[in-house]
Design a protein around this motif. Structure first.
Motif, mmCIF file in Angstrom:
data_model
loop_
_atom_site.group_PDB
_atom_site.id
_atom_site.type_symbol
_atom_site.label_atom_id
_atom_site.label_comp_id
_atom_site.label_asym_id
_atom_site.label_seq_id
_atom_site.Cartn_x
_atom_site.Cartn_y
_atom_site.Cartn_z
ATOM 1 N N ASN A 61 7.594 9.824 -1.028
ATOM 2 C CA ASN A 61 8.020 10.287 0.433
ATOM 3 C C ASN A 61 7.549 11.743 0.508
ATOM 4 O O ASN A 61 7.891 12.270 1.596
ATOM 5 C CB ASN A 61 9.379 10.003 0.616
ATOM 6 C CG ASN A 61 9.643 8.352 1.043
ATOM 7 O OD1 ASN A 61 8.558 7.716 1.020
ATOM 8 N ND2 ASN A 61 10.577 7.768 1.094
ATOM 9 N N ALA A 62 7.243 12.274 -0.565
ATOM 10 C CA ALA A 62 6.983 13.700 -0.286
ATOM 11 C C ALA A 62 5.678 13.952 0.339
ATOM 12 O O ALA A 62 4.457 14.206 -0.054
ATOM 13 C CB ALA A 62 6.872 14.355 -1.662
ATOM 14 N N LEU A 63 5.496 13.639 1.574
ATOM 15 C CA LEU A 63 4.365 13.497 2.398
ATOM 16 C C LEU A 63 4.004 14.803 3.202
ATOM 17 O O LEU A 63 5.061 15.578 3.459
ATOM 18 C CB LEU A 63 4.462 12.262 3.450
ATOM 19 C CG LEU A 63 4.988 10.945 3.140
ATOM 20 C CD1 LEU A 63 5.225 10.048 4.072
ATOM 21 C CD2 LEU A 63 3.774 10.511 2.075
ATOM 22 N N ASP A 64 2.635 14.894 3.227
ATOM 23 C CA ASP A 64 2.194 16.058 4.344
ATOM 24 C C ASP A 64 2.599 15.638 5.861
ATOM 25 O O ASP A 64 3.019 14.448 5.930
ATOM 26 C CB ASP A 64 0.768 16.366 4.051
ATOM 27 C CG ASP A 64 -0.191 15.218 4.275
ATOM 28 O OD1 ASP A 64 0.041 14.279 4.985
ATOM 29 O OD2 ASP A 64 -1.526 15.519 3.795
ATOM 30 N N HIS A 65 2.284 16.477 6.629
ATOM 31 C CA HIS A 65 2.468 16.336 8.102
ATOM 32 C C HIS A 65 1.889 14.969 8.462
ATOM 33 O O HIS A 65 2.315 14.104 9.385
ATOM 34 C CB HIS A 65 2.021 17.349 8.963
ATOM 35 C CG HIS A 65 2.258 17.047 10.541
ATOM 36 N ND1 HIS A 65 3.607 17.302 11.028
ATOM 37 C CD2 HIS A 65 1.336 16.930 11.451
ATOM 38 C CE1 HIS A 65 3.464 16.786 12.479
ATOM 39 N NE2 HIS A 65 2.348 16.676 12.472
ATOM 40 N N VAL B 73 11.549 3.473 2.788
ATOM 41 C CA VAL B 73 10.036 3.582 3.539
ATOM 42 C C VAL B 73 10.436 4.501 4.865
ATOM 43 O O VAL B 73 9.514 5.221 5.112
ATOM 44 C CB VAL B 73 9.547 2.353 3.821
ATOM 45 C CG1 VAL B 73 8.140 2.434 4.373
ATOM 46 C CG2 VAL B 73 9.368 1.581 2.441
ATOM 47 N N CYS B 74 11.061 3.891 5.849
ATOM 48 C CA CYS B 74 11.463 4.565 6.881
ATOM 49 C C CYS B 74 12.776 4.130 7.302
ATOM 50 O O CYS B 74 13.006 3.066 7.533
ATOM 51 C CB CYS B 74 10.400 4.004 8.030
ATOM 52 S SG CYS B 74 10.444 4.918 9.712
ATOM 53 N N ASP B 75 13.809 5.241 7.802
ATOM 54 C CA ASP B 75 15.073 4.756 8.182
ATOM 55 C C ASP B 75 14.975 4.914 9.692
ATOM 56 O O ASP B 75 15.082 5.665 10.296
ATOM 57 C CB ASP B 75 15.982 5.766 7.574
ATOM 58 C CG ASP B 75 17.384 5.479 7.578
ATOM 59 O OD1 ASP B 75 17.760 4.758 8.359
ATOM 60 O OD2 ASP B 75 18.184 5.924 6.933
ATOM 61 N N VAL C 182 12.090 9.629 6.743
ATOM 62 C CA VAL C 182 11.378 9.145 5.797
ATOM 63 C C VAL C 182 11.932 9.877 4.456
ATOM 64 O O VAL C 182 11.586 11.409 4.023
ATOM 65 C CB VAL C 182 9.857 9.650 5.802
ATOM 66 C CG1 VAL C 182 9.166 9.271 4.578
ATOM 67 C CG2 VAL C 182 9.440 9.059 6.967
ATOM 68 N N PRO C 183 13.116 9.505 3.878
ATOM 69 C CA PRO C 183 13.944 10.339 3.008
ATOM 70 C C PRO C 183 13.139 10.680 1.712
ATOM 71 O O PRO C 183 12.489 9.988 1.157
ATOM 72 C CB PRO C 183 15.062 9.355 2.690
ATOM 73 C CG PRO C 183 14.711 8.043 2.974
ATOM 74 C CD PRO C 183 13.377 8.209 3.945
ATOM 75 N N ASP D 266 0.820 -1.212 -0.031
ATOM 76 C CA ASP D 266 -0.085 -0.034 -0.132
ATOM 77 C C ASP D 266 0.842 1.090 0.087
ATOM 78 O O ASP D 266 0.483 2.188 0.096
ATOM 79 C CB ASP D 266 -1.041 -0.145 1.142
ATOM 80 C CG ASP D 266 -0.159 -0.058 2.543
ATOM 81 O OD1 ASP D 266 0.935 -0.417 2.482
ATOM 82 O OD2 ASP D 266 -0.850 0.364 3.654
ATOM 83 N N ILE D 267 2.086 1.224 -0.102
ATOM 84 C CA ILE D 267 3.158 2.368 -0.386
ATOM 85 C C ILE D 267 3.747 2.307 -1.507
ATOM 86 O O ILE D 267 4.177 1.541 -2.141
ATOM 87 C CB ILE D 267 4.034 2.126 0.788
ATOM 88 C CG1 ILE D 267 3.401 2.359 2.129
ATOM 89 C CG2 ILE D 267 5.180 3.244 0.681
ATOM 90 C CD1 ILE D 267 4.502 2.444 3.378
ATOM 91 N N ASP D 268 3.619 3.485 -2.268
ATOM 92 C CA ASP D 268 4.004 3.582 -3.574
ATOM 93 C C ASP D 268 5.220 4.680 -3.483
ATOM 94 O O ASP D 268 5.167 5.839 -3.358
ATOM 95 C CB ASP D 268 3.324 4.172 -4.589
ATOM 96 C CG ASP D 268 3.750 4.329 -6.077
ATOM 97 O OD1 ASP D 268 4.808 3.768 -6.186
ATOM 98 O OD2 ASP D 268 3.245 4.619 -6.706
ATOM 99 N N LEU D 269 6.432 4.291 -3.680
ATOM 100 C CA LEU D 269 7.616 5.136 -3.442
ATOM 101 C C LEU D 269 8.155 5.845 -4.478
ATOM 102 O O LEU D 269 8.529 7.024 -4.871
ATOM 103 C CB LEU D 269 8.857 4.364 -3.104
ATOM 104 C CG LEU D 269 8.804 3.765 -1.599
ATOM 105 C CD1 LEU D 269 10.220 3.172 -1.248
ATOM 106 C CD2 LEU D 269 8.798 4.735 -0.596
#
Length: 240
Positions: A99-103, A74-76, A87-88, A30-33
């Motif tokens: 990974n250009a996520l909002d807060h 995904v998460c370092d 979250v690079p 469910d995560i698309d990098l």
């Protein structure tokens, strides 16, 4: 079971725990990098070889392994929670657009992966104190973003607590290896997991970086698992 981490072997009181933050390249469905899938087999996504080395070490009595369950893209886990690099959005010249996520999205990543990982590691170490924590990573012989070669076979990293490092460095050198003391980078800069779970509580730890081409196949993984298990046991005895 958790998607954030896996424990291999049975941790024992006074044993050795091999901690590998970057052992997996898994990206949940469910995560698309938004990246080329080929990147998931490169060092930007995973510390090549450390999962296998840790699992082999955990076959020995008194050694267990605690391994990250998702890609560092995904998460370092080896970053401070309050840093954006946890979250690079880029790694070694590669953009990670997913990974250009909002807060809210950023916090959701932390709640799903980062916090369960560190909470579980903290609980394990509190419930089953270890004689030594071995922080196991691997590094690429050369970064894509740099022309500088990295000639070391293995690096030993630490921050303020260098007790284990002082013992391990000559042992590794006695194996005929080119050993980097705070190379290929300094543990004073990149030591977040050990700062949190070892240095903060005075727990002895040894930060090890193996050059990934040395543990990229089964033969190299077996060789290094045997070597590191032997050295870790010596360090654990001498540091106690």
């Amino acid at each position: 079971m958790s998607e954030a981490y896996a424990i291999i072997g049975a941790p024992r009181f006074g044993g050795i725990l091999v901690v590998s933050d970057h052992a997996s390249n898994r990206v949940p469905d469910d995560i698309d990098l938004g990246i080329d899938a080929a990147l998931l087999n490169q060092h930007v996504a995973i510390d090549i070889g450390v999962a296998e080395v840790g699992a082999l070490m955990a076959q020995q009595a008194g050694i267990a392994a605690f391994q990250g369950g998702i890609s560092r893209l995904v998460c370092d886990f080896n970053r401070d929670e309050n840093l954006p690099t946890v979250v690079p959005i880029a790694s070694d010249g590669h953009a990670i657009p997913g990974n250009a996520l909002d807060h809210a999205g950023h916090q959701a990543r932390l709640a799903r992966f980062f916090r369960p990982y560190h909470e579980a590691l903290a609980a394990l170490l509190a419930e089953t104190p270890q004689a030594l924590i071995l922080s196991l990573h691997s590094f690429t012989p050369q970064l894509a973003s740099s022309s500088e070669k990295r000639p070391w076979h293995v690096g030993v990293l630490y921050n303020e607590d260098d007790r284990a490092a002082r013992i391990a460095i000559p042992l590794l050198e006695a194996e005929g290896l080119c050993v980097g003391n705070q190379q290929p980078y300094s543990g004073k800069l990149l030591n977040a997991t050990m700062n949190r779970h070892a240095e903060a509580d005075g727990r002895p730890y040894l930060g090890i970086e193996v050059r990934q081409d040395l543990i990229g196949d089964a033969a190299g993984q077996a060789e290094w698992a045997a070597r590191l298990a032997k050295i870790a046991n010596v360090v654990a005895v001498e540091i106690s």
